[in-house]
Scaffold this motif. Structure first.
Motif, short mmCIF file in Angstrom:
data_model
loop_
_atom_site.label_atom_id
_atom_site.label_comp_id
_atom_site.label_asym_id
_atom_site.label_seq_id
_atom_site.Cartn_x
_atom_site.Cartn_y
_atom_site.Cartn_z
N LYS A 370 0.91 -1.07 -0.05
CA LYS A 370 -0.15 0.04 0.06
C LYS A 370 0.86 1.33 -0.10
N PRO A 371 0.62 2.22 -1.10
CA PRO A 371 1.80 3.24 -1.07
C PRO A 371 1.75 4.05 0.27
N GLU A 372 0.73 4.31 0.97
CA GLU A 372 0.97 5.06 2.19
C GLU A 372 1.83 4.36 3.39
N THR A 373 1.69 3.04 3.23
CA THR A 373 2.02 2.42 4.59
C THR A 373 3.68 1.72 4.03
N ALA A 374 3.79 1.56 2.76
CA ALA A 374 4.87 0.55 2.30
C ALA A 374 6.33 0.77 2.98
N ALA A 375 6.55 2.06 3.25
CA ALA A 375 7.76 2.39 3.71
C ALA A 375 7.91 1.96 5.12
N ILE A 376 6.97 2.40 5.84
CA ILE A 376 6.97 2.24 7.16
C ILE A 376 6.82 0.60 7.63
N ALA A 377 5.80 0.01 6.93
CA ALA A 377 5.64 -1.48 6.90
C ALA A 377 6.95 -2.10 6.68
N ALA A 378 7.47 -1.93 5.68
CA ALA A 378 8.92 -2.72 5.02
C ALA A 378 9.89 -2.57 6.24
N ALA A 379 9.86 -1.32 6.96
CA ALA A 379 10.93 -1.00 7.89
C ALA A 379 10.90 -1.97 9.37
N VAL A 380 9.78 -2.55 9.43
CA VAL A 380 9.51 -3.21 10.61
C VAL A 380 10.21 -4.61 11.13
N PRO A 381 10.23 -5.34 9.89
CA PRO A 381 10.95 -6.72 10.11
C PRO A 381 12.43 -6.60 10.64
N ASP A 382 13.36 -5.61 10.08
CA ASP A 382 14.65 -5.57 10.38
C ASP A 382 14.83 -4.43 11.46
N ALA A 383 13.87 -4.09 12.20
CA ALA A 383 14.10 -2.89 13.10
C ALA A 383 14.81 -3.30 14.42
N TRP A 384 15.47 -2.23 15.19
CA TRP A 384 16.11 -2.63 16.29
C TRP A 384 15.57 -2.09 17.49
N PHE A 385 15.75 -2.41 18.60
CA PHE A 385 15.28 -2.14 19.99
C PHE A 385 16.07 -1.66 20.95
N THR A 386 15.83 -1.13 21.90
CA THR A 386 16.64 -0.54 23.00
C THR A 386 16.92 -1.78 23.76
N PRO A 387 18.09 -1.96 24.80
CA PRO A 387 18.17 -3.02 25.63
C PRO A 387 16.92 -3.38 26.47
N ILE A 388 16.43 -4.58 26.55
CA ILE A 388 15.52 -4.82 27.48
C ILE A 388 16.09 -5.24 28.82
N ALA A 389 16.58 -4.33 29.39
CA ALA A 389 17.16 -4.51 30.46
C ALA A 389 16.35 -3.61 32.03
N PRO A 390 16.71 -4.07 33.20
CA PRO A 390 16.19 -3.32 34.25
C PRO A 390 16.31 -1.84 34.34
N GLY A 391 17.61 -1.59 33.99
CA GLY A 391 17.73 -0.09 34.33
C GLY A 391 17.49 0.85 33.00
#
Length: 433
Positions: A370-391
């Motif tokens: 979908k043109p409106e969402t193609a870029a953002i949807a394609a970015a999700v599978p290879d996305a990164w996240f912050t450390p899932i850490a207590p602090g």
């Protein structure tokens, strides 16, 4: 990854006491759904009220068809003060039964014992939940919240400016081609000293860490042997990514380089930038006159994948929201069932129809075409996240990354600034927030 559960403190101490939660009593003792007489209090963020209120109504109607005696009390919250209000509510006896949390907020409440454990099997599409959301709900092999919706960052650009300056209204697909185009856009509009071909704020740590990820670096790594996190910003890979980010800021941002990204959509709305890197939904806010947007830019603002180093797309931070029950709620079973309805495939389809990314890869797939969402949807599978850490929450609260970037923008060498940031991160990252 397995970690020893941090001893519950603060809010957790309050979890030991049995307290009312806005329900009227009865709980699971009333086996017949039509005999249930409680109140279910749900905290949702204001996004649901403004953008998909019909979904909230539909779910409440379906829930009440099964539980006609249960009152669903939806209370809408603002992001700015939600956690402060939630902490205060959890310390007393008037708290929600269901709460929406940003995916960087969940770990604090999991470790505090504030969230009830859930069984993923009770939720539709749980086998294809987006990893960047599911992981923030998981701890020690157990699940404590349900993915709600996802978000990612993309290139947001003014096609008319690129056409006038660089001769094409389509964003280049490689960074080398992009910087060449930005140079031409600068030549075209550079007489305005406040104009930035790429408005990339210096304290924009989400963007900076995307460049770190592009070079294979990380904010911190987890040592399975020692069962602890260790800061990693002073590794060669991370330093290379930070240097790359700062070079772009220095060359193309002609505004205040010491700012963060909070006003960058407004900068583009005022036609002081041709390109920015932001959440996909910000493209709409740029042209929305109700929110300081510029309606004259409608149909001129487009999104695309952001080109990154080494000929690849720039990795995006995976954002989004999760839904959880409160562990000391007397109506946790009702809360779980309401969440199940609210995150069902039918409900996720409503979000997808509004260009909001669903919580699972199965329903995400059509949005890639979908043109409106193609870029953002394609970015999700290879996305990164912050450390899932207590602090991690403490690191964000102290703005360790923002202050590191600010030091570099002001002239501190990358090697010195990253070493200082690593020392601060190491003091905080393994500690209960």
């Amino acid at each position: 990854m397995k970690r020893n559960l941090v001893a519950a403190v603060g809010v957790a101490a309050m979890m030991a006491s049995v307290a009312a939660c806005g329900s009227d009593g009865g709980g699971e003792a009333a086996k017949n759904p039509k005999d249930r007489k409680e109140t279910l209090t749900v905290w949702l963020m204001v996004d649901a009220q403004s953008t998909w209120p019909e979904l909230v109504k539909d779910v409440n109607d379906r829930f009440n068809a099964k539980y006609p005696g249960v009152k669903v009390n939806v209370q809408y919250q603002q992001w700015a003060d939600k956690t402060k209000k939630l902490d205060a509510a959890l310390s007393g006896d008037k708290f929600p039964d269901v709460v929406e949390l940003g995916n960087t907020e969940t770990m604090t409440y999991i470790l505090n014992g504030a969230l009830g454990e859930i069984d993923p099997k009770k939720y539709e599409n749980s086998d294809t939940w987006i990893g960047g959301l599911k992981d923030t709900c998981s701890y020690e092999g157990k699940q404590y919240c349900v993915p709600y919706y996802a978000g990612a960052r993309v290139a947001i650009y003014n096609k008319d400016m690129f056409k006038a300056g660089a001769g094409a209204e389509t964003l280049p697909s490689t960074e080398a081609e992009l910087t060449a185009a930005l140079d031409k856009v600068q030549e075209k509009y550079g007489k305005d000293k406040a104009f930035s071909p790429l408005y990339l704020p210096g304290r924009y740590w989400y963007a900076a860490m995307s460049y770190v990820a592009a070079y294979g670096g990380e904010i911190a790594t987890y040592d399975e042997g020692r069962k602890e996190w260790k800061a990693a910003l002073s590794t060669p890979e991370a330093q290379k990514g930070i240097k790359h980010f700062v070079d772009l800021v220095e060359k193309y941002n002609h505004g205040d380089k010491t700012k963060d990204e909070q006003d960058h959509a407004n900068v583009m709305a005022n036609e002081k930038a041709a390109l920015l890197y932001g959440n996909g939904w910000e493209a709409g806010s740029i042209t929305d006159p109700a929110g300081n947007g510029n309606a004259e830019l409608k149909d001129k603002i487009l999104t695309a994948g952001m080109p990154g180093p080494n000929g690849k797309a720039l990795p995006s931070f995976i954002g989004g929201s999760d839904l959880a029950t409160i562990s000391k709620s007397k109506v946790q079973d009702l809360g779980e069932e309401w969440i199940s309805m609210f995150t069902s495939a039918k409900s996720q389809e409503v979000l997808a129809s509004k260009n909001i990314l669903p919580n699972n890869t199965k329903q995400l797939e059509p949005l890639k075409a979908k043109p409106e969402t193609a870029a953002i949807a394609a970015a999700v599978p290879d996305a990164w996240f912050t450390p899932i850490a207590p602090g991690w929450a403490a690191i964000e609260k102290k703005e360790v990354l923002e202050l590191m970037l600010l030091d570099i923008i002001k002239g501190t060498p990358v090697e010195e600034a990253t070493k200082k940031a690593d020392e601060e991160i190491d003091k905080l990252i393994n500690e209960q927030s």
